[in-house]
Design a protein around this motif. Structure first.
Motif, short mmCIF file in Angstrom:
data_model
loop_
_atom_site.label_atom_id
_atom_site.label_comp_id
_atom_site.label_asym_id
_atom_site.label_seq_id
_atom_site.Cartn_x
_atom_site.Cartn_y
_atom_site.Cartn_z
N GLU A 223 0.82 -1.21 0.00
CA GLU A 223 0.00 0.00 0.00
C GLU A 223 0.86 1.26 0.00
N GLY A 224 2.02 1.21 0.64
CA GLY A 224 2.89 2.37 0.69
C GLY A 224 3.63 2.63 -0.60
N THR A 225 3.53 1.72 -1.56
CA THR A 225 4.16 1.91 -2.87
C THR A 225 3.10 1.91 -3.98
N ALA A 226 1.88 2.30 -3.63
CA ALA A 226 0.77 2.47 -4.58
C ALA A 226 0.31 1.17 -5.22
N HIS A 227 0.41 0.08 -4.48
CA HIS A 227 -0.15 -1.19 -4.93
C HIS A 227 -1.42 -1.49 -4.11
N VAL A 228 -2.36 -2.11 -4.75
CA VAL A 228 -3.59 -2.51 -4.07
C VAL A 228 -3.39 -3.91 -3.50
N PHE A 229 -3.51 -4.02 -2.19
CA PHE A 229 -3.42 -5.32 -1.55
C PHE A 229 -4.56 -6.20 -2.05
N GLU A 230 -4.22 -7.38 -2.59
CA GLU A 230 -5.24 -8.28 -3.12
C GLU A 230 -5.53 -9.44 -2.18
N ARG A 231 -4.48 -10.07 -1.67
CA ARG A 231 -4.72 -11.21 -0.79
C ARG A 231 -3.41 -11.64 -0.16
N ASN A 232 -3.51 -12.55 0.78
CA ASN A 232 -2.33 -13.18 1.34
C ASN A 232 -1.97 -14.41 0.52
N VAL A 233 -0.69 -14.72 0.43
CA VAL A 233 -0.29 -16.02 -0.08
C VAL A 233 -0.70 -17.02 0.99
N GLU A 234 -1.44 -18.05 0.61
CA GLU A 234 -1.96 -18.99 1.59
C GLU A 234 -0.85 -19.90 2.13
N SER A 235 -1.07 -20.44 3.29
CA SER A 235 -0.10 -21.40 3.83
C SER A 235 0.00 -22.59 2.88
N GLY A 236 1.25 -22.98 2.56
CA GLY A 236 1.50 -24.09 1.65
C GLY A 236 1.37 -23.75 0.19
N GLU A 237 0.87 -22.57 -0.12
CA GLU A 237 0.64 -22.18 -1.52
C GLU A 237 1.92 -21.67 -2.18
N ALA A 238 2.02 -21.88 -3.48
CA ALA A 238 3.08 -21.28 -4.29
C ALA A 238 2.44 -20.38 -5.34
N VAL A 239 3.04 -19.22 -5.54
CA VAL A 239 2.59 -18.27 -6.57
C VAL A 239 3.76 -18.05 -7.51
N PHE A 240 3.53 -18.29 -8.81
CA PHE A 240 4.58 -18.09 -9.82
C PHE A 240 4.12 -17.00 -10.76
N ILE A 241 4.90 -15.93 -10.84
CA ILE A 241 4.57 -14.77 -11.66
C ILE A 241 5.54 -14.72 -12.84
N THR A 242 5.03 -14.92 -14.03
CA THR A 242 5.89 -14.89 -15.21
C THR A 242 6.31 -13.45 -15.50
N LEU A 243 7.28 -13.29 -16.38
CA LEU A 243 7.87 -11.98 -16.62
C LEU A 243 6.90 -10.99 -17.25
N ASP A 244 5.79 -11.49 -17.81
CA ASP A 244 4.78 -10.59 -18.36
C ASP A 244 3.72 -10.22 -17.33
N GLY A 245 3.89 -10.68 -16.08
CA GLY A 245 2.97 -10.33 -15.01
C GLY A 245 1.82 -11.29 -14.81
N THR A 246 1.80 -12.39 -15.55
CA THR A 246 0.75 -13.39 -15.37
C THR A 246 0.99 -14.17 -14.08
N ILE A 247 -0.07 -14.31 -13.28
CA ILE A 247 0.05 -14.98 -11.98
C ILE A 247 -0.53 -16.39 -12.06
N HIS A 248 0.29 -17.36 -11.69
CA HIS A 248 -0.15 -18.76 -11.56
C HIS A 248 -0.03 -19.12 -10.09
#
Length: 507
Positions: free
Chosen positions: A212-237
Motif C-alpha cells: 500500500e505504501g508503494t501504490a499497490h492494491v493489496f489483493e490477498r495473502n499467499v496462503e499457507s502451503g501455496e506457491a505463486v509463480f509470476i511470469t515476466l509478463d505479469g501473469t500470476i499462476h
C-alpha cells in the motif's frame, strides 16, 4: 525475522524495491540486499546496515531490470557479522536462482548433511536460507528434467520442498529468464501478501504496508502451503503445494512485530492491539482497583493501542510519560547487562510531571528478559511515582521461539520457571498484570475480517507463551541445537537486530 519483497513490472524496479524495503525496515536492520534481472543477467548489491546506508546512488544505478527482489535482514542463526550471509543468496543451476527468506528452518542441520551426501550440493555459509535455496534448486532440477520451465514444474518442486523442509519460511525467489516464485510454509507461520498497481506491476511482500505504501492494491495473502509463480509478463499462476495445509500464523506478529497499519491473514494489526487492551482491562480490574490508578502510561511505542483502549475502558487518564530517542535500539536482546541498562536510559527519558506523586500503571506490549522493565519501573520511581503498576498486553514469555524470532534461551527469560509474584519481585513493581494466553488468542482472532475465498485461521503459533510448537516436531534437543546457532554478540557491540528496533511505528 526479516522483511522480503519481490516485484515483476514493465518498468525498472530498483527504486520500487528500495521504497518497499524502507517500509519493511522495522523487520530487520542488520543487512539489506536487492537483486534485479535484465536479459537473464542478475545484478546484486547487499551489505550490512540499514537500507538508506547500504544503497547509494551508484548502487541503485547498477541495478537495472524490470523484475527483482529484496530483503532486510534480522539474523536468528548463522553469523551476524558476515556480509556473506546477507541476502539474497544465489545459485547458478538450474537456470540461475536468487532467493530471500523470512523464517527459520528447524531441520537445517540435517538438511545440510543431505545436501552434501545425497544432493551433492555445497553450502558456503551457516545460513539456513542458503540451505533452503539449495533444496529448492535441487528439487527444481529434478522437476524439470531439462525441459523448458512450466508453472506446474515449479509447483512440483515446491511440493517436494514442503516434504523436506521443516520450520517457518516465507520465500521469494527469482528464476532467471522465467519469473518470480513466492511460497509459504504449510502452517503459514510467517506472513506474505500479494498486490498489484494500476500499471500492472505485481508485488509480493512480508506486510501489506509495503504494498500500500508503494501504490499497490493489496489483493490477498499467499496462503499457507501455496506457491505463486509470476511470469515476466505479469501473469500470476498459483497452486496449493502442501498435502495438509493449516493456518497458524505467529501471534507475536500481532502483539509486537508487525507495523500497526498492516493487515495479516485478514487481521488488522491495529485492531488486534486494541482488542488486547480490552481483554487486559478485565485482568487489571481483578488485580488493582481502578480507583487506585491515577494515570495510564504506555512504554513506547507498540503498546500504545492497548494502553489507549485500557485507559478508555477503565475511565483513567491516558498520558505520555516517556519520550523516546528514535535512534537507539530496543534492548531486550542486548548482549550484556551493562549495555542493556545503559541503553534503556539512553532511549527513554521521563516527563517527571506525569509521575510525581501519582500511582501510575505502565503498559508494555510484552516482557521478555525483564531487565528493561525493571529499569523503566525504577525510572518511574525516580521521577516521583508513589506506586508503579505494570501491565503486559501479552502473557508471560516462558519458552524459546524456534520459528525466526531471536528470543533468548529459556534460562534468560524472566518468566521461565517463575510465578507472577516472583517476576514482580524481580522487576520491582507494586503489581504485575499479565494477559492470559487464551485471552490473547481470542483478542487477536476477534480482529479477523470475514473475507470470501480466504482460508480461516486454524489458530496461532503462540509457542513462546504456551510451549506448543505447531509443527509438532520440536524436541528439547532441537531447541538446544538451535540455541547453539543463535546469533550472539560481544559486550559493547551495537545491537541492530529487529527486536532492537526503535519500533514498527517509527520505522
Amino acid at each position: 525475522m526479516c522483511g522480503i519483497v519481490g516485484v515483476v513490472s514493465n518498468a525498472p524496479v530498483n527504486q520500487l524495491i528500495y521504497d518497499a524495503l524502507l517500509l519493511l525496515q522495522h523487520r530487520g536492520q542488520d543487512a539489506a540486499g536487492i537483486v534485479t534481472q535484465q536479459e537473464r543477467k542478475f545484478f546484486m548489491h547487499k551489505a550490512k546496515g540499514m537500507v538508506r546506508d547500504v544503497f547509494r546512488t551508484r548502487n541503485m544505478r547498477a541495478l537495472p531490470g524490470n523484475v527483482g527482489l529484496g530483503q532486510v535482514r534480522y539474523p536468528t542463526a548463522g553469523n551476524a557479522y558476515s556480509e556473506e550471509e546477507a541476502q539474497p543468496f544465489y545459485v547458478n543451476a538450474p537456470f540461475g536462482i536468487v532467493l530471500v527468506h523470512n523464517g527459520n528452518l528447524t531441520n537445517a542441520h540435517s538438511l545440510r548433511a543431505e545436501l552434501f551426501s545425497t544432493d551433492h550440493r555445497h553450502t558456503n555459509t551457516d545460513s539456513d536460507s542458503e540451505v533452503l535455496l539449495n533444496v529448492l534448486a535441487h528439487e527444481l532440477e529434478k522437476a524439470t528434467h531439462g525441459v523448458p520451465l512450466k508453472p506446474e514444474d515449479v509447483f512440483r518442486a515446491v511440493a517436494a520442498v514442503h516434504q523436506r523442509v521443516k520450520g517457518s519460511y516465507a520465500v521469494i525467489a527469482l528464476i532467471a529468464g522465467h519469473g518470480l516464485l513466492a511460497f509459504r510454509d504449510p502452517f503459514g507461520i510467517r506472513p506474505l501478501s500479494i498486490g498489484r498497481s494500476k500499471d500492472g506491476t505485481v508485488m509480493v511482500g512480508s506486510e501489506s504496508v509495503a504494498l500500500e505504501g508503494t501504490a499497490h492494491v493489496f489483493e490477498r495473502n499467499v496462503e499457507s502451503g501455496e506457491a505463486v509463480f509470476i511470469t515476466l509478463d505479469g501473469t500470476i499462476h498459483s497452486h496449493q503445494c502442501a498435502q495438509d495445509p493449516k493456518l497458524f500464523p505467529c501471534i507475536f506478529e500481532y502483539v509486537y512485530l508487525a507495523r500497526p497499519d498492516s493487515e495479516m491473514d485478514t487481521i488488522s494489526i491495529y485492531q488486534a492491539r486494541l482488542n488486547l487492551g480490552e481483554t487486559l482491562a478485565k485482568r487489571v480490574v481483578s488485580t488493582v482497583p481502578p480507583s487506585d490508578i491515577d494515570v495510564i502510561i504506555p512504554i513506547p511505542e507498540s503498546s500504545r493501542p492497548s494502553a489507549t483502549q485500557l485507559a478508555h475502558l477503565l475511565g483513567i487518564p491516558y498520558r505520555e510519560g516517556f519520550v523516546k530517542n528514535r535512534y537507539v535500539g530496543r534492548t531486550f536482546i542486548m548482549p550484556g547487562q551493562g549495555v542493556r541498562k545503559k541503553s534503556v536510559r539512553q532511549k527513554l527519558n521521563v516527563i517527571a510531571s506525569e509521575f510525581k506523586g501519582r500511582n501510575v500503571m505502565l503498559v508494555d506490549d510484552s516482557i521478555v528478559r525483564g531487565t528493561t522493565s525493571r529499569e523503566i519501573v525504577q525510572m518511574a520511581r525516580d521521577a516521583g511515582a508513589r506506586k508503579v503498576y505494570l501491565a503486559s498486553a501479552a502473557p508471560p514469555v516462558r519458552y524459546p521461539n524456534v520459528y525466526g524470532i531471536d528470543m533468548p534461551t529459556k534460562d534468560e527469560l524472566v518468566a521461565h520457571g517463575r510465578t507472577v509474584e516472583e517476576i514482580r519481585e524481580i522487576i520491582g513493581c507494586d503489581a504485575l498484570i499479565y494477559q492470559d494466553v487464551e485471552g490473547m488468542k481470542r483478542a487477536v482472532m476477534s480482529a479477523a475480517k470475514a473475507t470470501p475465498g480466504h482460508r480461516p485461521l486454524d489458530g496461532f503459533d503462540a509457542s513462546c507463551f504456551d510451549g506448543v510448537y505447531v509443527t509438532g516436531d520440536i524436541t528439547d534437543g532441537d531447541i538446544a541445537r538451535l540455541n547453539e546457532n543463535r546469533v550472539g554478540g560481544e559486550e559493547g557491540d551495537e545491537d541492530t537486530s529487529r527486536l532492537a528496533l526503535p519500533n514498527a511505528q517509527e520505522a
